[in-house]
Design an enzyme around this catalytic site. Structure first.
Site, mmCIF file in Angstrom:
data_model
loop_
_atom_site.group_PDB
_atom_site.id
_atom_site.type_symbol
_atom_site.label_atom_id
_atom_site.label_comp_id
_atom_site.label_asym_id
_atom_site.label_seq_id
_atom_site.Cartn_x
_atom_site.Cartn_y
_atom_site.Cartn_z
ATOM 1 N N LYS A 72 9.316 -20.021 -1.537
ATOM 2 C CA LYS A 72 9.476 -19.114 -2.685
ATOM 3 C C LYS A 72 10.593 -19.632 -3.579
ATOM 4 C CE LYS A 72 10.143 -14.140 -3.674
ATOM 5 N NZ LYS A 72 10.357 -12.798 -3.069
ATOM 6 N N SER A 147 7.045 -9.161 -4.328
ATOM 7 C CA SER A 147 7.318 -10.176 -5.320
ATOM 8 C C SER A 147 6.977 -11.598 -4.874
ATOM 9 C CB SER A 147 8.800 -10.131 -5.678
ATOM 10 O OG SER A 147 9.588 -10.474 -4.539
ATOM 11 N N SER A 171 8.471 -7.250 -0.114
ATOM 12 C CA SER A 171 7.960 -8.417 -0.836
ATOM 13 C C SER A 171 7.331 -9.514 0.011
ATOM 14 C CB SER A 171 9.069 -9.034 -1.679
ATOM 15 O OG SER A 171 9.191 -8.316 -2.869
HETATM 16 N N1 GLN Z 1 8.473 -4.425 -4.850
HETATM 17 C C1 GLN Z 1 9.811 -4.060 -4.518
HETATM 18 C C2 GLN Z 1 10.682 -4.142 -5.748
HETATM 19 O O1 GLN Z 1 10.159 -4.273 -6.787
HETATM 20 C C3 GLN Z 1 10.306 -4.924 -3.426
HETATM 21 C C4 GLN Z 1 10.732 -6.248 -3.905
HETATM 22 C C5 GLN Z 1 11.221 -7.144 -2.805
HETATM 23 O O2 GLN Z 1 11.046 -6.864 -1.628
HETATM 24 N N2 GLN Z 1 11.856 -8.212 -3.224
HETATM 25 O O3 GLN Z 1 11.857 -4.063 -5.695
#
Ligand code: GLN
Length: 480
Positions: A72, A147, A171
């Site tokens: 990532k 994400s 995420s």
């Molecule tokens: N979707 C969640 C957010 O927008 C989690 C993001 C993550 O785990 N980095 O914060």
């Protein structure tokens, strides 16, 4: 070799037996990337020549010898771009390796490809990337989740063997569920975050995406453990996860939290998860309903704590040391303001504003402090539940992958994608999502298993048993 059906463990056997060479894996993956990337767009960058060099020098005697891993784009890797999906860091190159990168290398693996993500890991669809839209490998009109949507989509598309992602509120698990692969969020402290670009430091963890549970355990084994650079990393010795695979689920106690099966779940998701729960009972696990009463506050608590921490962590992006600097600055203040204004995206700005507000004097007690207290109650719910149960089971996401664009203008709708994943981060426990079937529209559904902090051995044991009794993980998307 058919690269779409191989796993780390199957490739390792062939490498050790001398049936294939490490470069064969790069060639096969390259073919697969050529076939899938035009419709998936999960990678931001990949460099075949570099991968071939690394494959040639791989030490096959190491546990992950010769295995390429996609990364990532928020994990620092020396001299590589590390954009975090942001225009702000578009030309930033990492000056050092994150601990997880060092550990992968020590285990004989090498990094191949950097994957797309929501800007600074804020989002649930990867649509907040400043660079490209990533599509779901099962339906290119749908989002891959986020994400870490890039990592999930390439593992789901079988154009990566495994990948690393980060999970602050879901995420890793949510995109893994939506793309049909295994995604694992280790316990807080299990994996060093040194070299991960911080989003919300009390919640962030790095973890693996993989095609199988066994591979998830292999990658975690390589990256886990104490790191003197990271004072939240755990000093306990890391257990041998693979030793726990292949055991039955008989006599395991599994809790089904009623709050995770209420309104808002897609009926097909509910039915497939229920079927999986029935499988555990049939195999002799003791399955019973339980309650995590503070679940209803999870989203509110998360979006206060995560934004508060993000507003502080992202203060370093001020046009002075890293990344973008405005050409219109006249003094320090205008440097800060204009650099941020120009190069940060809407969702990131929204979070910084929200986070700054909840921390501001006069509101700190009402929001931030209160959220911390409710977080403690959420953690207490899990502590109580784990007195009675080894594991807790739930859907990973209330819905399957939604259509691209569908939630982009509605942040609250987007935030609801994480309703079942956030609590594990808030409580610091471990959790894993694995495929548990497909809907009528042929979209994958994820089953989430949660274990107590440092309960990874049992988490892998139960997920592996479930996986091996089903064929979901062997089903491969036909990408047009
Ligand atoms: N979707 C969640 C957010 O927008 C989690 C993001 C993550 O785990 N980095 O914060």
């Amino acid at each position: 070799m058919d690269i779409t059906t191989e796993t780390i463990s199957s490739l390792r056997k062939q490498l050790i037996a001398g049936d294939i060479e490490a470069v064969d894996i790069v060639e096969a993956l390259d073919e697969r990337i050529k076939a899938t990337e035009p419709s998936v767009h999960g990678y931001l960058r990949f460099d075949k020549e570099r991968a071939i060099d690394q494959a040639k020098s791989a030490d096959l005697s190491k546990p992950l010898g010769g295995i390429p891993i996609a990364i990532k784009d928020n994990i620092n890797e020396t001299d590589e771009f590390c954009t975090c999906g942001s225009k702000y860091l578009e030309s930033y190159r990492a000056p050092y390796n994150a601990t997880v990168i060092e550990r992968l290398k020590d285990a004989g693996a090498y990094c191949y490809g950097r994957t797309n993500m929501d800007e600074f890991a804020m989002g649930s669809s990867t649509e907040h990337s400043a660079f490209q839209k990533t599509n779901n490998p099962w339906d290119k009109d749908r989002i891959p989740g986020g994400s870490s949507g890039g990592s999930a989509s390439v593992v789901g598309a079988r154009s990566a063997i495994a990948a690393l992602g980060s999970d602050t509120g879901g995420s890793i698990r949510q995109p893994a569920a939506l793309c049909g692969c295994v995604g694992m969020k280790p316990s807080y402290g299990m994996v060093s975050r040194y070299g991960l670009v911080a989003f919300a430091s009390s919640l962030d963890q790095i973890g693996p995406f993989s095609r199988s549970v066994e591979d998830s355990a292999l990658v975690l084994q390589a990256i886990a453990g104490y790191d003197p650079h990271e004072n939240t990393s755990c000093r306990e010795p890391v257990p041998n996860f693979s030793e726990h695979l292949g055991k039955s689920v008989k006599d395991l106690k599994i809790g089904v939290p009623k709050e995770y099966f209420g309104e808002g779940i897609d009926p097909e998701v509910r039915a497939l998860v229920q079927k999986s729960i029935d499988w555990f009972s049939k195999e002799g696990a003791q399955v019973e309903e339980t309650s995590l009463p503070h679940t209803k506050y999870a989203i509110a608590v998360y979006y206060i704590i995560a934004t508060a921490e993000a507003s502080s962590n992202l203060a370093r992006f001020d046009g002075v040391r890293y990344g973008h600097r405005t050409s219109e600055a006249t003094d320090p203040i205008s440097t800060y303001l204009k650099s941020r204004e120009e190069a940060l995206g809407t969702e990131v700005k929204r979070r910084i504003i929200l986070g700054t507000y909840v921390l501001s004097s006069g509101y700190y007690d009402a929001y931030y402090n209160r959220a911390q207290k409710v977080r403690a109650l959420m953690k207490h719910d899990f502590d109580e539940a784990f007195k009675d149960f080894d594991l807790i089971v739930s859907p990973t996401s209330p819905t399957t992958a939604f259509k691209a664009g569908e939630r982009l203008d509605n942040p609250l709708q987007m935030y609801l994608a994480d309703v079942f994943t956030i609590a594990a981060n808030a409580a610091g426990i471990c959790a894993l999502s694995l495929p548990c079937g497909f809907t009528q529209e042929n979209l994958p559904v994820g089953l989430q298993l949660m274990g107590p902090r440092y309960g990874e051995p049992t988490l892998f044991q139960a997920s592996h048993a479930y996986e091996q009794a089903h064929d979901w993980w062997k089903t491969i998307p036909s990408i047009a």
